[in-house]
Motif scaffolding. Structure first.
Motif, PDB file in Angstrom:
ATOM      1  N   GLU A   1      -4.706  15.895  13.356  1.00  0.00           N
ATOM      2  CA  GLU A   1      -3.581  15.609  12.602  1.00  0.00           C
ATOM      3  C   GLU A   1      -2.965  14.570  12.865  1.00  0.00           C
ATOM      4  OE1 GLU A   1      -1.076  16.987   9.527  1.00  0.00           O
ATOM      5  OE2 GLU A   1      -2.685  18.028  10.374  1.00  0.00           O
ATOM      6  N   TYR A   2      -2.722  13.405  11.800  1.00  0.00           N
ATOM      7  CA  TYR A   2      -1.926  12.349  11.766  1.00  0.00           C
ATOM      8  C   TYR A   2      -0.430  12.552  11.126  1.00  0.00           C
ATOM      9  CZ  TYR A   2      -6.072  10.014  13.203  1.00  0.00           C
ATOM     10  OH  TYR A   2      -7.160   9.457  14.353  1.00  0.00           O
ATOM     11  N   THR A   3       0.526  12.047  11.806  1.00  0.00           N
ATOM     12  CA  THR A   3       1.940  12.180  11.210  1.00  0.00           C
ATOM     13  C   THR A   3       2.477  10.698  11.631  1.00  0.00           C
ATOM     14  OG1 THR A   3       2.793  12.835  13.342  1.00  0.00           O
ATOM     15  CG2 THR A   3       2.169  14.429  11.735  1.00  0.00           C
ATOM     16  N   GLY A   4       3.663  10.461  10.536  1.00  0.00           N
ATOM     17  CA  GLY A   4       4.470   9.491  10.870  1.00  0.00           C
ATOM     18  C   GLY A   4       4.068   8.124  10.194  1.00  0.00           C
ATOM     19  N   PHE A   5       3.308   8.066   9.119  1.00  0.00           N
ATOM     20  CA  PHE A   5       2.795   6.961   8.283  1.00  0.00           C
ATOM     21  C   PHE A   5       3.744   6.469   7.280  1.00  0.00           C
ATOM     22  CE2 PHE A   5      -0.995   7.810  10.685  1.00  0.00           C
ATOM     23  CZ  PHE A   5      -1.755   6.543  10.728  1.00  0.00           C
ATOM     24  N   SER A   6       3.967   5.278   6.822  1.00  0.00           N
ATOM     25  CA  SER A   6       4.580   4.952   6.014  1.00  0.00           C
ATOM     26  C   SER A   6       4.113   3.865   5.052  1.00  0.00           C
ATOM     27  CB  SER A   6       6.013   4.499   6.265  1.00  0.00           C
ATOM     28  OG  SER A   6       5.925   3.357   7.303  1.00  0.00           O
ATOM     29  N   ASP A   7       4.648   3.542   3.959  1.00  0.00           N
ATOM     30  CA  ASP A   7       4.082   2.293   3.106  1.00  0.00           C
ATOM     31  C   ASP A   7       4.086   1.282   3.937  1.00  0.00           C
ATOM     32  OD1 ASP A   7       3.970   4.073   0.871  1.00  0.00           O
ATOM     33  OD2 ASP A   7       5.718   3.129  -0.065  1.00  0.00           O
ATOM     34  N   THR A   8       2.806   0.581   3.795  1.00  0.00           N
ATOM     35  CA  THR A   8       2.406  -0.657   4.384  1.00  0.00           C
ATOM     36  C   THR A   8       2.047  -1.821   3.495  1.00  0.00           C
ATOM     37  OG1 THR A   8       1.034   1.072   5.808  1.00  0.00           O
ATOM     38  CG2 THR A   8       0.555  -1.500   5.957  1.00  0.00           C
ATOM     39  N   TYR A   9       2.439  -2.896   4.168  1.00  0.00           N
ATOM     40  CA  TYR A   9       2.434  -4.470   3.454  1.00  0.00           C
ATOM     41  C   TYR A   9       1.555  -5.199   4.168  1.00  0.00           C
ATOM     42  CZ  TYR A   9       6.918  -2.600   1.663  1.00  0.00           C
ATOM     43  OH  TYR A   9       7.576  -1.970   0.972  1.00  0.00           O
ATOM     44  N   GLU A  10       0.860  -6.041   3.051  1.00  0.00           N
ATOM     45  CA  GLU A  10      -0.100  -6.987   3.668  1.00  0.00           C
ATOM     46  C   GLU A  10      -0.041  -8.282   3.148  1.00  0.00           C
ATOM     47  OE1 GLU A  10      -4.962  -6.750   2.522  1.00  0.00           O
ATOM     48  OE2 GLU A  10      -3.770  -6.538   0.936  1.00  0.00           O
ATOM     49  N   VAL A  11      -0.406  -9.423   4.006  1.00  0.00           N
ATOM     50  CA  VAL A  11      -0.418 -10.975   3.585  1.00  0.00           C
ATOM     51  C   VAL A  11      -1.861 -11.113   3.689  1.00  0.00           C
ATOM     52  CG1 VAL A  11       0.269 -13.274   4.376  1.00  0.00           C
ATOM     53  CG2 VAL A  11       1.825 -11.037   4.790  1.00  0.00           C
ATOM     54  N   LEU A  12      -2.360 -12.036   2.614  1.00  0.00           N
ATOM     55  CA  LEU A  12      -3.622 -12.526   2.594  1.00  0.00           C
ATOM     56  C   LEU A  12      -3.755 -13.940   2.366  1.00  0.00           C
ATOM     57  CD1 LEU A  12      -4.701 -10.249  -0.485  1.00  0.00           C
ATOM     58  CD2 LEU A  12      -5.502  -9.917   1.912  1.00  0.00           C
ATOM     59  N   ALA A  13      -4.667 -14.555   2.913  1.00  0.00           N
ATOM     60  CA  ALA A  13      -5.117 -15.959   2.649  1.00  0.00           C
ATOM     61  C   ALA A  13      -6.678 -15.995   2.664  1.00  0.00           C
ATOM     62  CB  ALA A  13      -4.597 -16.956   3.684  1.00  0.00           C
TER      63      ALA A  13
ATOM     64  N   PHE B   1       0.983  -1.144   0.202  1.00  0.00           N
ATOM     65  CA  PHE B   1       0.000  -0.018  -0.027  1.00  0.00           C
ATOM     66  C   PHE B   1       1.000   1.268  -0.017  1.00  0.00           C
ATOM     67  CE2 PHE B   1      -2.560  -3.390   1.877  1.00  0.00           C
ATOM     68  CZ  PHE B   1      -3.901  -3.176   1.389  1.00  0.00           C
ATOM     69  N   ASN B   2       0.728   2.089  -0.981  1.00  0.00           N
ATOM     70  CA  ASN B   2       1.263   3.410  -1.185  1.00  0.00           C
ATOM     71  C   ASN B   2       0.733   4.315  -0.313  1.00  0.00           C
ATOM     72  OD1 ASN B   2       3.583   2.138  -3.093  1.00  0.00           O
ATOM     73  ND2 ASN B   2       1.691   2.189  -4.274  1.00  0.00           N
ATOM     74  N   GLU B   3       1.307   4.720   0.595  1.00  0.00           N
ATOM     75  CA  GLU B   3       0.636   5.503   1.771  1.00  0.00           C
ATOM     76  C   GLU B   3       0.919   7.084   1.544  1.00  0.00           C
ATOM     77  OE1 GLU B   3      -1.936   4.021   2.643  1.00  0.00           O
ATOM     78  OE2 GLU B   3      -1.571   2.709   4.543  1.00  0.00           O
ATOM     79  N   VAL B   4       0.442   8.023   2.378  1.00  0.00           N
ATOM     80  CA  VAL B   4       0.806   9.212   2.776  1.00  0.00           C
ATOM     81  C   VAL B   4       1.353   9.265   3.995  1.00  0.00           C
ATOM     82  CG1 VAL B   4      -0.604  10.355   1.114  1.00  0.00           C
ATOM     83  CG2 VAL B   4      -1.302   9.977   3.461  1.00  0.00           C
ATOM     84  N   SER B   5       2.394  10.366   4.381  1.00  0.00           N
ATOM     85  CA  SER B   5       3.162  10.247   5.692  1.00  0.00           C
ATOM     86  C   SER B   5       2.124  10.957   6.729  1.00  0.00           C
ATOM     87  CB  SER B   5       4.216  10.562   5.659  1.00  0.00           C
ATOM     88  OG  SER B   5       4.316  11.999   5.013  1.00  0.00           O
ATOM     89  N   ASN B   6       1.456  12.200   6.138  1.00  0.00           N
ATOM     90  CA  ASN B   6       0.724  13.263   7.065  1.00  0.00           C
ATOM     91  C   ASN B   6      -0.584  13.455   6.387  1.00  0.00           C
ATOM     92  OD1 ASN B   6       3.188  13.680   8.889  1.00  0.00           O
ATOM     93  ND2 ASN B   6       4.020  14.619   6.883  1.00  0.00           N
ATOM     94  N   PHE B   7      -1.795  13.459   7.335  1.00  0.00           N
ATOM     95  CA  PHE B   7      -2.901  13.770   6.748  1.00  0.00           C
ATOM     96  C   PHE B   7      -3.813  14.220   7.894  1.00  0.00           C
ATOM     97  CE2 PHE B   7      -3.269   9.385   7.992  1.00  0.00           C
ATOM     98  CZ  PHE B   7      -4.330   9.425   8.709  1.00  0.00           C
ATOM     99  N   ARG B   8      -4.846  14.952   7.633  1.00  0.00           N
ATOM    100  CA  ARG B   8      -5.651  15.557   8.769  1.00  0.00           C
ATOM    101  C   ARG B   8      -6.996  15.167   8.338  1.00  0.00           C
ATOM    102  NH1 ARG B   8      -5.517  20.217  11.524  1.00  0.00           N
ATOM    103  NH2 ARG B   8      -3.711  20.934  10.745  1.00  0.00           N
TER     104      ARG B   8
END
Length: 221
Positions: free
Chosen positions: A100-112, A88-95
């Motif tokens: 205000e949210y900060t400190g987010f980074s790209d996230t990885y997922e595992v599925l079954a 998941f290509n995320e944004v680092s900051n958003f409102r």
């Protein structure tokens, strides 16, 4: 970086396509790319509203599957056991509202998940309708789910979770049958609705979730 990763995945897909044989095809491989939606599952399915999320959020995903049963109940239904990985290509900051949210980074997922595919054949063509049910785990909370869980007026946040229910809803068509090229049969192009949710609070008390509208290529080999 995002384009390079997508190019590598597509190259792998094309390599498998060239190696596929006419013997019984037990395996599947899928490459998907999509964007987060601001709409919930019902809006997307019932009104075909594919509006993008206010934030620039996207996903690259690969899935592999093994055919468990062909012709379930003597119907044109195939049953697959599937697993996948997503970035998941995320944004680092958003409102959200005043919060205000900060400190987010790209996230990885595992599925079954288990996937049912209904094959509709007509005029030498094939369309498939798919429904998958399973579980999803991400290494960090998704921005789209935190955004959805936060009240714009009060800033209060409902429960969110890394581990949630997963739905994989698809419609696609066989490229080879459509264009009359036998070597391309069992290569599909289609639409994927990639859905994570708490299943009305059954998973860790979560009532929200996320939806990603995606396009994909999939092959059986």
């Amino acid at each position: 970086m995002r384009k390079s990763l997508l190019l590598i995945i597509v190259s792998l897909f094309l390599g498998l396509t060239l190696q596929a044989q006419e013997s019984e095809k037990k395996y599947s491989f899928r490459v998907a790319y999509g964007y987060a939606s601001e709409k919930d599952l019902g809006d997307i399915l019932l009104t075909a509203d594919f509006s993008k999320h206010p934030l620039d959020l996207s996903v690259i995903a690969i899935d592999g599957g093994y055919l468990l049963k062909s012709g379930l109940f003597d119907l044109p239904i195939d049953v697959y056991a599937k697993g996948g990985l997503s970035k998941f290509n995320e944004v680092s900051n958003f409102r959200v509202g005043t919060r205000e949210y900060t400190g987010f980074s790209d996230t990885y997922e595992v599925l079954a998940y288990i996937k049912l595919l209904y094959n509709l054949d007509f005029a030498d063509n094939r369309i498939r309708f798919g429904f998958g049910e399973g579980v999803s785990y991400v290494n960090d909370l998704l921005v789209s789910e935190v955004y959805d869980a936060t009240s714009p007026s009060t800033g209060e946040q409902d429960p969110t979770s890394r581990f949630l229910n997963y739905l994989d809803i698809t419609i696609d068509f066989d490229i080879g049958r459509l264009i009359g090229v036998k070597s391309m049969q069992d290569v599909y192009f289609g639409y994927l609705l990639k859905h994570r949710s708490g299943a009305f609070g059954l998973y860790n008390g979560v009532h929200g979730g996320s939806n990603y509208n995606s396009l994909y290529l999939e092959m059986n080999f």
